[in-house]
Design a protein around this motif. Sequence first.
Motif, PDB file in Angstrom:
ATOM      1  N   THR A  22      -3.360   7.332   9.284  1.00  0.00           N
ATOM      2  CA  THR A  22      -4.507   6.423   9.320  1.00  0.00           C
ATOM      3  C   THR A  22      -4.236   5.160  10.137  1.00  0.00           C
ATOM      4  O   THR A  22      -5.169   4.432  10.458  1.00  0.00           O
ATOM      5  CB  THR A  22      -4.922   5.999   7.900  1.00  0.00           C
ATOM      6  N   LEU A  60      -0.200   6.943   5.646  1.00  0.00           N
ATOM      7  CA  LEU A  60      -0.300   5.665   6.352  1.00  0.00           C
ATOM      8  C   LEU A  60      -0.106   5.845   7.858  1.00  0.00           C
ATOM      9  O   LEU A  60      -0.774   5.189   8.667  1.00  0.00           O
ATOM     10  CB  LEU A  60       0.704   4.666   5.785  1.00  0.00           C
ATOM     11  N   ILE A 117       0.830  -1.200   0.000  1.00  0.00           N
ATOM     12  CA  ILE A 117       0.000   0.000   0.000  1.00  0.00           C
ATOM     13  C   ILE A 117       0.870   1.258   0.000  1.00  0.00           C
ATOM     14  O   ILE A 117       0.496   2.281  -0.585  1.00  0.00           O
ATOM     15  CB  ILE A 117      -1.002  -0.002   1.183  1.00  0.00           C
ATOM     16  N   GLU A 118       2.049   1.174   0.604  1.00  0.00           N
ATOM     17  CA  GLU A 118       2.979   2.309   0.622  1.00  0.00           C
ATOM     18  C   GLU A 118       3.343   2.727  -0.805  1.00  0.00           C
ATOM     19  O   GLU A 118       3.412   3.917  -1.113  1.00  0.00           O
ATOM     20  CB  GLU A 118       4.231   1.903   1.402  1.00  0.00           C
ATOM     21  N   SER A 158       2.884   9.365   0.950  1.00  0.00           N
ATOM     22  CA  SER A 158       2.286   8.053   1.197  1.00  0.00           C
ATOM     23  C   SER A 158       2.584   7.597   2.626  1.00  0.00           C
ATOM     24  O   SER A 158       1.694   7.114   3.330  1.00  0.00           O
ATOM     25  CB  SER A 158       2.818   7.047   0.187  1.00  0.00           C
ATOM     26  N   LYS A 159       3.810   7.775   3.055  1.00  0.00           N
ATOM     27  CA  LYS A 159       4.190   7.375   4.421  1.00  0.00           C
ATOM     28  C   LYS A 159       3.431   8.203   5.456  1.00  0.00           C
ATOM     29  O   LYS A 159       2.986   7.671   6.481  1.00  0.00           O
ATOM     30  CB  LYS A 159       5.694   7.540   4.613  1.00  0.00           C
ATOM     31  N   VAL A 165      -2.517   2.517   9.101  1.00  0.00           N
ATOM     32  CA  VAL A 165      -2.454   1.319   8.254  1.00  0.00           C
ATOM     33  C   VAL A 165      -0.995   0.883   8.133  1.00  0.00           C
ATOM     34  O   VAL A 165      -0.101   1.715   7.965  1.00  0.00           O
ATOM     35  CB  VAL A 165      -3.052   1.619   6.852  1.00  0.00           C
ATOM     36  N   ASN A 166      -0.753  -0.420   8.231  1.00  0.00           N
ATOM     37  CA  ASN A 166       0.597  -0.961   8.121  1.00  0.00           C
ATOM     38  C   ASN A 166       1.112  -0.789   6.688  1.00  0.00           C
ATOM     39  O   ASN A 166       0.455  -1.227   5.739  1.00  0.00           O
ATOM     40  CB  ASN A 166       0.582  -2.446   8.505  1.00  0.00           C
ATOM     41  N   PRO A 167       2.286  -0.149   6.490  1.00  0.00           N
ATOM     42  CA  PRO A 167       2.813   0.080   5.141  1.00  0.00           C
ATOM     43  C   PRO A 167       3.142  -1.205   4.378  1.00  0.00           C
ATOM     44  O   PRO A 167       3.201  -1.200   3.152  1.00  0.00           O
ATOM     45  CB  PRO A 167       4.096   0.882   5.367  1.00  0.00           C
ATOM     46  N   LEU A 217      -8.155   5.639   4.373  1.00  0.00           N
ATOM     47  CA  LEU A 217      -7.183   6.197   3.423  1.00  0.00           C
ATOM     48  C   LEU A 217      -7.854   7.203   2.491  1.00  0.00           C
ATOM     49  O   LEU A 217      -7.314   8.292   2.238  1.00  0.00           O
ATOM     50  CB  LEU A 217      -6.539   5.073   2.601  1.00  0.00           C
ATOM     51  N   ASP A 259     -10.063   0.185   6.256  1.00  0.00           N
ATOM     52  CA  ASP A 259      -8.774   0.796   5.920  1.00  0.00           C
ATOM     53  C   ASP A 259      -8.885   1.647   4.654  1.00  0.00           C
ATOM     54  O   ASP A 259      -8.355   2.757   4.599  1.00  0.00           O
ATOM     55  CB  ASP A 259      -7.706  -0.289   5.707  1.00  0.00           C
TER      56      ASP A 259
END
Length: 126
Positions: free
Chosen positions: A37, A34, A15-16, A30-31, A39-41, A56, A52
């Motif tokens: 939110t 994440l 997702i990263e 992007s980082k 969310v695990n990259p 995002l 999720d």
Amino acid sequence: MARIAGVDLPRDKRIEIGLTYIFGIGLQSSKKILAATGVNPDTRVKELNDRDVAALRAEVESNYQVEGDLRRWEAMNIKRLADIGTYRGRRHRMGLPVRGQRTRTNARTRRGRRQTVAGKKKAPGK
């Protein structure tokens, strides 16, 4: 399938990296998204649940100018430069490099491939 800001994210990427497919979002943005939110990259796009994706989407739409709005903003800035007749605006209009690069050689990306002049004869040497 995750669809954020009108863009279908590639399913098999992390997702990263997948978020960078949205125009206006790079790796650093992007980082930050994440982290905001939670969310695990390392999660793959196909493994995201609806919660999720919604988080995002909400983060991108509320805090970032992306896709159509950003493209329109850039086009308006270039049009403004051309309308007021600045040097940069004229270079944009002519399709030449804008930021001072040389054009005698190189500049193929902006100028395009050139045709050679056929049948031109050299002056005879003495």
